[in-house]
Design an enzyme around this catalytic site. Structure first.
Site, PDB file in Angstrom:
ATOM      1  N   ARG A 173       0.824  -1.220   0.000  1.00  0.00           N
ATOM      2  CA  ARG A 173       0.000   0.000   0.000  1.00  0.00           C
ATOM      3  C   ARG A 173       0.851   1.261   0.000  1.00  0.00           C
ATOM      4  O   ARG A 173       0.592   2.177  -0.773  1.00  0.00           O
ATOM      5  CB  ARG A 173      -0.957  -0.051   1.197  1.00  0.00           C
ATOM      6  CG  ARG A 173      -2.103  -1.005   0.947  1.00  0.00           C
ATOM      7  CD  ARG A 173      -2.886  -1.378   2.184  1.00  0.00           C
ATOM      8  NE  ARG A 173      -3.922  -2.348   1.808  1.00  0.00           N
ATOM      9  CZ  ARG A 173      -4.489  -3.218   2.626  1.00  0.00           C
ATOM     10  NH1 ARG A 173      -4.141  -3.247   3.903  1.00  0.00           N
ATOM     11  NH2 ARG A 173      -5.412  -4.056   2.175  1.00  0.00           N
ATOM     12  N   PHE A 201      -6.080  -2.060  -6.927  1.00  0.00           N
ATOM     13  CA  PHE A 201      -4.904  -2.776  -6.427  1.00  0.00           C
ATOM     14  C   PHE A 201      -4.761  -2.650  -4.908  1.00  0.00           C
ATOM     15  O   PHE A 201      -5.137  -1.642  -4.318  1.00  0.00           O
ATOM     16  CB  PHE A 201      -3.634  -2.164  -7.036  1.00  0.00           C
ATOM     17  CG  PHE A 201      -3.210  -2.748  -8.359  1.00  0.00           C
ATOM     18  CD1 PHE A 201      -3.585  -4.012  -8.761  1.00  0.00           C
ATOM     19  CD2 PHE A 201      -2.388  -2.013  -9.206  1.00  0.00           C
ATOM     20  CE1 PHE A 201      -3.163  -4.541  -9.972  1.00  0.00           C
ATOM     21  CE2 PHE A 201      -1.953  -2.528 -10.420  1.00  0.00           C
ATOM     22  CZ  PHE A 201      -2.340  -3.791 -10.800  1.00  0.00           C
ATOM     23  N   GLU A 202      -4.147  -3.682  -4.293  1.00  0.00           N
ATOM     24  CA  GLU A 202      -3.763  -3.668  -2.877  1.00  0.00           C
ATOM     25  C   GLU A 202      -4.937  -3.373  -1.937  1.00  0.00           C
ATOM     26  O   GLU A 202      -4.799  -2.699  -0.927  1.00  0.00           O
ATOM     27  CB  GLU A 202      -2.646  -2.635  -2.629  1.00  0.00           C
ATOM     28  CG  GLU A 202      -1.484  -2.701  -3.585  1.00  0.00           C
ATOM     29  CD  GLU A 202      -0.731  -4.033  -3.543  1.00  0.00           C
ATOM     30  OE1 GLU A 202      -1.105  -4.902  -2.749  1.00  0.00           O
ATOM     31  OE2 GLU A 202       0.218  -4.203  -4.309  1.00  0.00           O
ATOM     32  N   GLY A 203      -6.086  -3.921  -2.271  1.00  0.00           N
ATOM     33  CA  GLY A 203      -7.299  -3.629  -1.518  1.00  0.00           C
ATOM     34  C   GLY A 203      -7.933  -2.381  -2.080  1.00  0.00           C
ATOM     35  O   GLY A 203      -7.270  -1.357  -2.240  1.00  0.00           O
TER      36      GLY A 203
END
Length: 597
Positions: A265, A403-405
């Site tokens: 993140r 992306f990434e949550g």
């Protein structure tokens, strides 16, 4: 040992920001700057001239490019020296990621390889696993990928995992069956970090090689953007994975997944800011060359305001990200990267700043979206044509909010994690809320005397925004209690208040630190950006707070609470138009982001 005096994660809400604890891009060492320049040179010389090859998904060319990056040490900043890396601090990785953010689709392949593809082994691999896999990953001789997502699982990647691992009869292999989807580098990777449930129960991670029997990948996805990156399914059909390739411990895959996502993140935030700088340069170049009504469109106020706001948002996002990575580095100061427990300590330090990592991801990706959208608008019809980079910037940017949550998931994590720490006594939020509620009706904004120094008003306003967060969150908790966890609309409003407060303070601290080091006469651009951003953001914080309060209360109680809120956020707007004109002049003089180091 790690310095326990540095601010803990989320503590920014409860205490004034510290200049000493705020790392800024201006604090980069000579070694950092050399690494940054090496990365910029790599992008300029090896990526930019070959965009068409990359966008055509020329696998062999991209693999060669990765190997070239490995030769320069750009893949191994997080990998200990004994395993072929450089063993540098997290800031080194941040600046490389920032500079690589303008490397088109190669940035995606690079980021997935160096981050979520390699770091699980760096942090959670045993000695034998590190010796076997890390040298090739650090040199770029092999591509890495991270295989977590499954169809139907979405954001519930752990609970929704259907891939199953069963121990073979001879006890030598785990037999994996399942299918992972949307796997970046899927078509190119030789090494996969795969998550599966042992016996359908214990969520665990495995290092899986493409060459293992039963491992294959599907066709390339046809994507809106990042077309030069590989995205495929990873198919496991009775895949035989040696038992020694289980990563970390049985049933602890979630620890790997969550900690690596936290790293991903803040790195995604850094890459997004790097991409934003490239887009500002493209927009500025076009605006100065595009002639309308007898003069460049860069001379028109409407265009100048866009450029000013673009640069200001990049400054604020950049400040938040570098501040966060500086905190993580400070938490790890003095730790031996070659020690057996370094992975656990790194994971703990990064976990400590999970709130800030989610903030970085959201603010970075949304700054990028704003910047690329305005870049297209400045280009007009040309921005919609593929021959100009604005079109690619726009398409490529969109994935970063997923992306990434997703940004929604990350927004929910921010207040959720703060409340969790408050409930366990790690963050004294409840005591602060009770104290504030007792004081607020006696507070008078008209009686506040500010020191005669630059940004005194903005310093006061940021502290008032923190109090507005505590005030609003306290009322929401008091009214909804345990039900608050299911009131996502309220949580999202609180998240926006929190993340913007952290971002505003980060830009503010950076400016004040620069003033302390260089003097106010050299800091006008910093001051202008902070003043403009806070002037624009404060009404938004006020609106989010009012929306949350109006949901949980009504009538006289609500009116009383709104009186308290007005006291906290009382503010007279400043001449932001004039400030933006000054910022735009700096952008145009620089030919892009004016504070690019």
């Amino acid at each position: 040992m790690a310095d326990n005096s540095i601010p803990k994660g989320g503590a920014f809400l409860l205490q004034p920001g510290s200049l000493d604890a705020c790392f800024t891009p201006e604090d980069l060492s000579e070694e950092h700057r050399m690494m940054l320049q090496t990365t910029k040179d790599f992008v300029a010389k090896e990526v930019d001239p070959n965009i068409e090859k990359i966008e055509a998904k020329d696998a062999e060319f991209v693999k060669a490019l990765l190997a070239n990056a490995g030769e320069l040490g750009l893949l191994g900043t997080d990998v200990p020296e004994e395993f072929g890396g450089m063993g540098l601090d997290k800031m080194s990785t941040c600046i490389v990621t920032d500079a690589m953010g303008n490397a088109a689709s190669f940035a995606v392949a690079f980021g997935a390889h160096t981050g979520i593809g390699t770091l699980p082994i760096v942090y959670f691999g045993n000695q034998a696993q590190k010796e076997k896999y890390l040298p090739d990953l650090a040199s770029g001789q092999k591509f890495a990928a991270y295989a977590l997502t499954e169809a139907g699982a979405g954001s519930d990647a752990v609970g929704g995992c259907r891939t199953k691992a069963v121990l073979s009869e001879d006890g030598k292999h785990y037999i994996l069956n399942g299918e992972k989807m949307f796997i970046t580098n899927g078509g190119w990777a030789e090494t996969f970090i795969v998550f599966a449930k042992i016996d359908g129960v214990d969520f665990s991670a495995f290092i899986v090689e493409r060459a293992f029997p039963g491992v294959s990948t599907g066709a390339e996805e046809k994507k809106m953007g990042i077309k030069g990156s590989s995205t495929t399914t990873v198919i496991l059909e009775d895949a035989k994975v040696p038992v020694e390739n289980m990563l970390y411990e049985r049933g602890k895959g979630h620890i790997i997944a969550l900690n690596v996502l936290n790293i991903g993140r803040y790195k995604l935030g850094a890459a997004a800011i790097g991409g934003s700088k490239g887009a500002i340069k493209a927009a500025t170049t076009f605006a100065t060359g595009r002639i309308q009504f007898g003069k460049p469109i860069s001379e028109f106020g409407a265009i100048q305001e866009k450029l000013a706001r673009m640069a200001t948002q990049v400054y604020m996002g950049e400040s938040a990200i570098y501040r966060t990575v500086g905190l993580i580095d400070a938490a790890l100061h003095g730790e031996d990267s070659s020690a057996a427990d370094y992975g656990d300590k790194s994971a703990a330090a990064i976990r400590q700043y999970a709130i800030e990592c989610s903030i970085n991801k959201v603010i970075g990706s949304e700054v990028l979206d704003f910047v690329v959208d305005e870049t297209v608008q400045i280009h007009g019809g040309y921005g919609y044509c593929a021959e100009y980079p604005a079109e690619r910037y726009y398409r490529d940017a969109r994935i970063n909010r997923i992306f990434e949550g997703t940004n929604e998931v990350n927004r929910l994590l921010i207040p959720g994690e703060i409340m969790k720490r408050a409930m366990t006594g790690k963050l004294p939020l409840m005591a602060a809320g009770q104290k504030l509620l007792g004081e607020i009706m006696d507070y008078s904004p008209l009686s506040v005397e500010l020191p005669d120094e630059p940004l005194a008003l903005q310093t006061h306003l940021v502290e008032m925004c923190k109090k507005a967060v505590i005030f609003t969150a306290g009322i929401a908790v008091q009214k909804l209690m345990q039900k608050l966890a299911n009131e996502q609309e309220v949580l999202l409003k609180l998240a926006d208040m929190i993340l913007q407060t952290f971002t505003m303070e980060s830009g503010l601290l950076r400016a004040k630190k620069f003033i302390a080091a260089q003097g106010a006469d050299k800091a006008q651009l910093y001051v202008d950006m902070v003043e403009a951003y806070i002037d624009e953001t404060l009404p938004q914080i006020d609106a989010w707070a009012k929306a949350a309060l109006a949901y949980v209360e009504e009538g006289d109680t609500l009116r009383t609470q709104l009186v308290g809120l007005r006291k906290l956020l009382r503010y007279q707007p400043i001449n932001r138009i004039a400030i933006n004109k000054r910022i735009a002049a700096k952008v145009l003089a620089k030919g892009g982001y004016p504070l690019d180091i």
